[in-house]
Each structure stands twice: as structure tokens, then as C-alpha cells.
Write an enzyme that holds these catalytic residues in place. Structure first.
Site, PDB file in Angstrom:
ATOM      1  N   SER A 159     -47.890  75.577  26.906  1.00  0.00           N
ATOM      2  CA  SER A 159     -47.590  74.770  25.716  1.00  0.00           C
ATOM      3  C   SER A 159     -46.595  75.523  24.846  1.00  0.00           C
ATOM      4  CB  SER A 159     -48.860  74.457  24.920  1.00  0.00           C
ATOM      5  OG  SER A 159     -49.351  75.605  24.260  1.00  0.00           O
ATOM      6  N   GLU A 188     -47.564  78.451  19.681  1.00  0.00           N
ATOM      7  CA  GLU A 188     -48.164  79.783  19.796  1.00  0.00           C
ATOM      8  C   GLU A 188     -49.441  79.896  18.964  1.00  0.00           C
ATOM      9  OE1 GLU A 188     -46.012  83.045  18.208  1.00  0.00           O
ATOM     10  OE2 GLU A 188     -45.128  81.900  16.562  1.00  0.00           O
ATOM     11  N   LYS A 222     -51.725  77.492  18.264  1.00  0.00           N
ATOM     12  CA  LYS A 222     -52.843  76.870  18.981  1.00  0.00           C
ATOM     13  C   LYS A 222     -53.251  77.700  20.192  1.00  0.00           C
ATOM     14  CE  LYS A 222     -51.807  72.060  17.756  1.00  0.00           C
ATOM     15  NZ  LYS A 222     -51.340  70.758  18.297  1.00  0.00           N
ATOM     16  N   SER A 230     -51.134  59.275  30.990  1.00  0.00           N
ATOM     17  CA  SER A 230     -50.379  58.204  30.370  1.00  0.00           C
ATOM     18  C   SER A 230     -51.207  57.580  29.241  1.00  0.00           C
ATOM     19  CB  SER A 230     -49.987  57.166  31.426  1.00  0.00           C
ATOM     20  OG  SER A 230     -49.118  56.190  30.881  1.00  0.00           O
ATOM     21  N   LYS A 266     -50.386  52.281  25.843  1.00  0.00           N
ATOM     22  CA  LYS A 266     -49.138  51.805  25.242  1.00  0.00           C
ATOM     23  C   LYS A 266     -47.993  51.704  26.255  1.00  0.00           C
ATOM     24  CE  LYS A 266     -50.386  53.384  20.646  1.00  0.00           C
ATOM     25  NZ  LYS A 266     -51.810  53.543  21.007  1.00  0.00           N
ATOM     26  N   TYR A 297     -42.522  55.112  22.196  1.00  0.00           N
ATOM     27  CA  TYR A 297     -43.512  55.993  22.821  1.00  0.00           C
ATOM     28  C   TYR A 297     -44.054  55.352  24.096  1.00  0.00           C
ATOM     29  CZ  TYR A 297     -48.048  58.119  23.756  1.00  0.00           C
ATOM     30  OH  TYR A 297     -49.134  58.689  24.375  1.00  0.00           O
TER      31      TYR A 297
END
Length: 340
Positions: A47, A50, A52, A136, A139, A147
Site C-alpha cells: 500500500s 506509511e 496505516k 469490485s 457500482k 468510480y
């Protein structure tokens, strides 16, 4: 009733698994589950946040020998390729997910959600990853906002990439589900904070609005169960309950009035998990629907599943017509599982 909670956890003994968006709500819950319930040899947290990652590392410090933390963005294919060295399985959970933010910053959404998906595919192919599951959203079905459209494009990238794997043998599939109860950025923590701060009213966009709901443990277990079923190219859809947004506010705070603020740009009144067009090539099990791909590679990769049946003609799975509805009592029980 419940959506799939895998009793037989997919066997990850001595395997390596990487999670993009690994320090997010789903990613951190998924990683904690892997540490407790599987014998995975190495779990890679990928990710770009940093802070989190640091917090997650502190929480999971007793399992540090099985964890690897990679700071990196899915926009960076070179970094992804380095992180995926020796990885057997990938869960792609990284995305820009806020509807209104995506509407205002369209190219950023496209770079992360669509081009990021392509980067995940290329890095997986370069490293001979066995299986990839991309997360996914409802939406992405008949999208009306960027999005949703970007996640639909991401889903198409994942499904079609099975035709690129050739002798490498990497398989790509998608899991599509609704709102995650209590995840960061969702409406429930927002309402809970307003209530804790002494709000005299709760803002809702439209009292008729409905949504599908899934808990984090259900989402984690469902994704793991799909690893064991996938042949490559499927979109797995759990059977979920839906609820009216007004009922949700009543379950949270029955004595606080609501204020109707209007539907936001790019927002639907009701969400769809399976469209009528999807249903033409979909099957179902007791706990899920499976949208099968329409490519020639499918028959070669297919692993026949037992006890499946076609969905009815012109079937659409949406949060308004869904027969599985959460009552106020159901909502209160679910909300007790969500930390404020």
C-alpha cells in the site's frame, strides 16, 4: 441466512500471498484472518500509506516473521513487480473509492483503478503468480458514476487477461459485492461520529435509497472461498441482504430526526450486483451468483462446479427488488458488531 462464510479455508500452507491496498479496511482484516486461520508462509502488505502500515505493523507485531510491508502504489508497475517476486496469490483491493472525489478528479481515478489494474496483471504475469482476485463493487454494474465505470473497466481488464497468461498459467477472477458495514469512509462511521458529537439530525440523500450490505468477516471469507472455485474469468457475487438507508438511521439513532439533502452527483437510488445482461451467462449456488466469461479461453480453463444452476431469464439482482431485506432488528444486531 448468510452469505458465504467458508468453513474450509483455501489451503495456503507454505504459500506467499500479496494484498494491494493491504493497510485498508478490507486488506487489514484479510491479513489478520490469514495470520490466524492459515499457514501462509509469507503475507505481503502492499500500500502507499506509511502511517496505516506502521499502525498495522504495531497491531500484528507478534506475527512479524510472516509479514512483509511494501510501500508502493499500484500505478508503479516496477514496484509491483518487485513486491510480487515469489508470490503465489494476489488479492487486488487497492482503489480510489469515493464517488464524489472521483467525479471531481477523473484522471486520478482512471490512473489508479484502470491503469493500476493493468499494472497488477502485468506484474502477476511477469512473476508467474498462480491466481489473482480483484475486488469490485456493485457500482460497476450499469455504472452511472466514474468510480463505477472505472471498476467496470478494471473488471474487464482482469477477465480478459486470462487470455494473456498462456503457458504461465496465471488465472484472474473478480469478486463483486456491496457496501462493507463499518469500513473506513462508509456512511455508518460517519453517522456514528455525528451521533457521538451530539448531532440533532442525520443527513440522508433520499429516504427511498437502498443498498446491499456485507460485513468485513463475510467479505474476507467469501474472497478466500472464491480462490478455491475460480477457473479464471469469473465474477463472483455473494447473495447479500439489502436495507433502506432510512431504516439504517432509525437503527442507529431512533430518536434523532433525519434531514434530506438530495442525491449527490453520480449516486444511484438503488444498486445492482447482477444485471439482466449478466444473467444470460450466469449460474448460481445457494450462497452466490457466478458471472461466466464469454471468451473462448473459458472452456479450456473451466473447473466444473457441482450443484450449480442457471439464473432465471432476465434476472436482475438489485437492492430494491432483493427479497432478502434487513429489518430494524436485523440492522441493530449487525451494528452491534461494528465498532464506533
Amino acid at each position: 441466512r448468510n452469505c458465504a462464510l467458508a468453513e474450509n479455508v483455501f489451503d495456503l500452507t507454505n504459500k506467499s500471498i500479496l494484498v494491494t491496498g493491504g493497510s485498508g479496511s478490507f486488506g487489514s482484516a484479510f491479513i489478520e484472518y490469514l495470520l490466524v486461520h492459515t499457514a501462509a508462509r509469507r503475507i505481503v502488505v502492499y500500500s502507499r500509506d506509511e502511517h496505516k502500515q506502521h499502525e498495522l505493523a504495531q497491531i500484528l507485531e507478534n506475527s512479524a516473521q510472516r509479514l512483509r510491508f511494501f510501500i508502493g502504489d499500484v500505478r508503479d508497475v516496477k514496484r509491483l513487480s518487485v513486491a510480487m517476486r515469489g508470490v503465489d496469490y494476489v488479492v487486488h483491493a487497492a482503489a480510489l473509492k469515493h464517488v464524489t472525489i472521483a467525479e471531481y478528479n477523473p484522471m486520478e481515478c482512471i490512473h489508479t483503478n484502470i491503469m493500476g489494474a493493468e499494472n497488477v496483471v502485468n506484474a502477476a504475469l511477469q512473476n508467474g503468480v498462480r491466481r489473482v482476485i480483484s475486488l469490485s463493487t456493485d457500482k460497476a454494474a450499469n455504472p452511472i458514476n466514474l468510480y463505477g465505470a472505472s471498476k467496470l473497466a478494471s473488471d474487464k481488464v482482469m477477465v480478459s487477461s486470462n487470455g494473456l497468461s498462456g503457458d504461465i498459467g496465471t488465472r484472474f477472477s473478480v469478486v463483486r459485492y456491496g457496501n462493507v458495514l463499518g469500513s473506513r469512509g462508509s456512511v455508518i462511521p460517519f453517522f456514528q461520529k455525528l451521533i457521538a458529537d451530539g448531532a440533532i439530525s442525520l443527513p440522508i440523500t433520499n429516504p427511498e435509497m437502498t443498498r446491499f450490505w456485507i460485513t468485513l468477516p463475510q467479505a474476507v471469507s467469501f474472497v478466500l472461498s472464491c480462490f478455491g472455485m475460480m477457473g479464471g474469468g469469473e465474477i463472483f457475487v455473494p447473495k447479500l441482504p439489502s436495507a433502506n438507508i432510512l431504516d439504517l438511521t432509525k437503527a442507529l439513532a431512533p430518536d434523532i430526526r433525519t434531514e434530506i439533502i438530495g442525491v449527490r452527483p453520480g449516486e444511484k437510488l438503488h444498486e445492482v450486483l447482477l444485471t439482466k445482461d449478466d444473467s444470460r451467462h450466469s449460474i448460481e449456488l445457494d450462497d452466490r451468483y457466478i458471472v461466466e466469461p464469454e471468451f473462448v479461453f473459458w472452456e479450456k480453463n473451466r473447473k466444473p462446479l457441482e450443484d450449480t444452476r442457471p439464473v432465471i431469464k432476465d434476472f436482475q439482482y438489485d437492492s430494491l427488488s432483493n427479497v432478502w431485506r434487513l429489518s430494524l432488528e436485523d440492522l441493530r444486531s449487525l451494528l452491534e458488531t461494528v465498532e464506533s
